[in-house]
Write a protein that holds these residues in place. Structure first.
Motif, PDB file in Angstrom:
ATOM      1  N   ARG A 115       0.962  -1.290  -0.088  1.00 46.79           N
ATOM      2  CA  ARG A 115      -0.031  -0.157  -0.087  1.00 46.79           C
ATOM      3  C   ARG A 115       0.665   1.284  -0.105  1.00 46.79           C
ATOM      4  N   ARG A 136      -2.514  -1.344  -4.993  1.00 52.63           N
ATOM      5  CA  ARG A 136      -3.921  -1.443  -4.320  1.00 52.63           C
ATOM      6  C   ARG A 136      -3.876  -2.792  -3.519  1.00 52.63           C
ATOM      7  N   VAL A 137      -4.044  -2.585  -2.145  1.00 53.06           N
ATOM      8  CA  VAL A 137      -4.375  -3.594  -1.194  1.00 53.06           C
ATOM      9  C   VAL A 137      -5.573  -3.360  -0.434  1.00 53.06           C
ATOM     10  N   PRO A 138      -6.309  -4.205  -0.286  1.00 56.15           N
ATOM     11  CA  PRO A 138      -7.579  -3.862   0.641  1.00 56.15           C
ATOM     12  C   PRO A 138      -6.976  -3.564   2.066  1.00 56.15           C
ATOM     13  N   GLU A 139      -7.812  -2.578   2.674  1.00 51.73           N
ATOM     14  CA  GLU A 139      -7.324  -2.116   4.123  1.00 51.73           C
ATOM     15  C   GLU A 139      -7.361  -3.547   4.986  1.00 51.73           C
ATOM     16  N   LEU A 172     -14.422  -6.512  -0.916  1.00 50.81           N
ATOM     17  CA  LEU A 172     -14.635  -6.056  -2.077  1.00 50.81           C
ATOM     18  C   LEU A 172     -15.732  -6.462  -2.737  1.00 50.81           C
ATOM     19  N   SER A 208     -16.192  -7.701  -6.717  1.00 55.43           N
ATOM     20  CA  SER A 208     -15.124  -7.939  -7.260  1.00 55.43           C
ATOM     21  C   SER A 208     -15.061  -9.227  -8.173  1.00 55.43           C
ATOM     22  N   TRP A 224     -11.666  -4.865  -9.343  1.00 55.06           N
ATOM     23  CA  TRP A 224     -12.697  -4.149  -8.568  1.00 55.06           C
ATOM     24  C   TRP A 224     -12.841  -2.671  -9.274  1.00 55.06           C
ATOM     25  N   GLU A 284      -9.948  -1.734 -11.781  1.00 56.31           N
ATOM     26  CA  GLU A 284      -8.475  -1.686 -11.029  1.00 56.31           C
ATOM     27  C   GLU A 284      -8.302  -2.886 -10.657  1.00 56.31           C
ATOM     28  N   TRP A 341      -6.266  -5.122  -7.882  1.00 55.47           N
ATOM     29  CA  TRP A 341      -6.273  -5.449  -6.399  1.00 55.47           C
ATOM     30  C   TRP A 341      -5.496  -6.538  -6.029  1.00 55.47           C
ATOM     31  N   ILE A 391      -4.382  -9.252  -3.049  1.00 51.26           N
ATOM     32  CA  ILE A 391      -4.796  -9.917  -2.074  1.00 51.26           C
ATOM     33  C   ILE A 391      -3.908 -11.185  -1.621  1.00 51.26           C
TER      34      ILE A 391
END
Length: 274
Positions: free
Chosen positions: A57, A62-65, A101, A104, A144, A147, A149, A151
């Motif tokens: 990040r 882009r990495v989920p919070e 997400l 996605s 998503w 874009e 992401w 994971i």
């Protein structure tokens, strides 16, 4: 430090992951994918998720919070699946949540187009953290809102499983031949020029500080969580300046990537993701 939430409802397991993560609602009204301390892979996978996720990040990927997630096993009492019940019982206390997400799509290289720049950035990052789990067999990428992401970073930094040989292990090159983005002509040189100067001791110290002490405690050979954090910093700091020159992209293995459904491959054009 990561934000902390309390799990309020266990929604459903995600059977795709070997560690049986689950979708969970929390007291902040958010929905998360929860990774459990009681899963078979143990707490080191959660350490890897935090270190690599937060590092990615900060590098602009882009990495989920990620959040710290407190779990009371009582929320699983109504779960009919015995395996899930046992996992929840074994995971009371602090676990890890990843922002869910909704809507996605799993990335498939036959359905989505990725620029050489973006492919290079992801490949370089995966080489830095020695990610062995971003192949065409298991991309661990989502699309998503158009874009890309990133994971699932639990299978990274394999040197953490044998610290006496960590220095030697962290110096190894990275074979990206089977990387899911290898076919997009990743611009690794540009990625190295962009990212390597950013991976400083200060940045890595900040990232490793996000790992809870209790996931680092009692590691053989280390007297304190901070001493173990410093070992992660040294491994990544030594790898960052040189890994770009040690990435190889050859022919993928013979069995080839998984195919998307025929209707998608033939009737729809590749969709570009940023």
């Amino acid at each position: 430090m990561l934000s902390e939430v309390i799990a309020t409802r266990y929604v459903t397991p995600l059977r795709e992951g070997g560690s049986l993560p689950g979708i969970v609602e929390a007291d902040d009204l958010g929905t998360y994918v929860m990774k459990f301390t009681g899963a078979g892979q143990g707490r080191k996978t959660l350490v890897a998720e935090v270190v690599c996720g937060e590092l990615g990040r900060r590098l602009g990927l882009r990495v989920p919070e990620l959040v710290r997630m407190q779990l009371d096993p009582v929320i699983g009492m109504g779960e009919p699946d015995q395996e899930v019940q046992e996992l929840l019982k074994a995971s009371g206390g602090l676990n890890l949540g990843m922002d869910y997400l909704p809507g996605s799509l799993g990335f498939d290289p036959l359905a989505f187009e990725v620029s050489a720049r973006e492919a290079g950035r992801v490949v370089w990052f995966d080489a830095l953290i020695n990610n062995v789990d971003r192949s065409w067999r298991n991309p661990n990428l989502l699309v998503w809102h158009g874009e890309l992401w990133l994971i699932d970073h639990g299978a990274t930094m394999i040197w953490q499983h044998n610290w006496p040989t960590a220095e030697k292990s962290a110096a190894k090159p990275y074979d990206a031949s089977d990387h899911v983005l290898a076919s997009f002509g990743p611009d690794i040189e540009a990625a190295a020029a962009e990212f390597a100067p950013l991976v400083t001791e200060e940045l890595l110290t900040e990232v490793t500080a996000a790992v809870p002490d209790e996931w680092l405690a009692d590691e053989p050979g280390f007297d304190s969580p901070d001493e173990l954090r410093a070992a992660y910093v040294r491994a990544l700091l030594g790898r960052a300046p040189v890994i770009g020159e040690r990435i190889s992209v050859g022919e993928p293995t013979k069995d080839g990537p998984s195919r998307v459904p025929g209707w998608l491959a033939t009737e729809l054009p590749r969709r570009a993701v940023k």
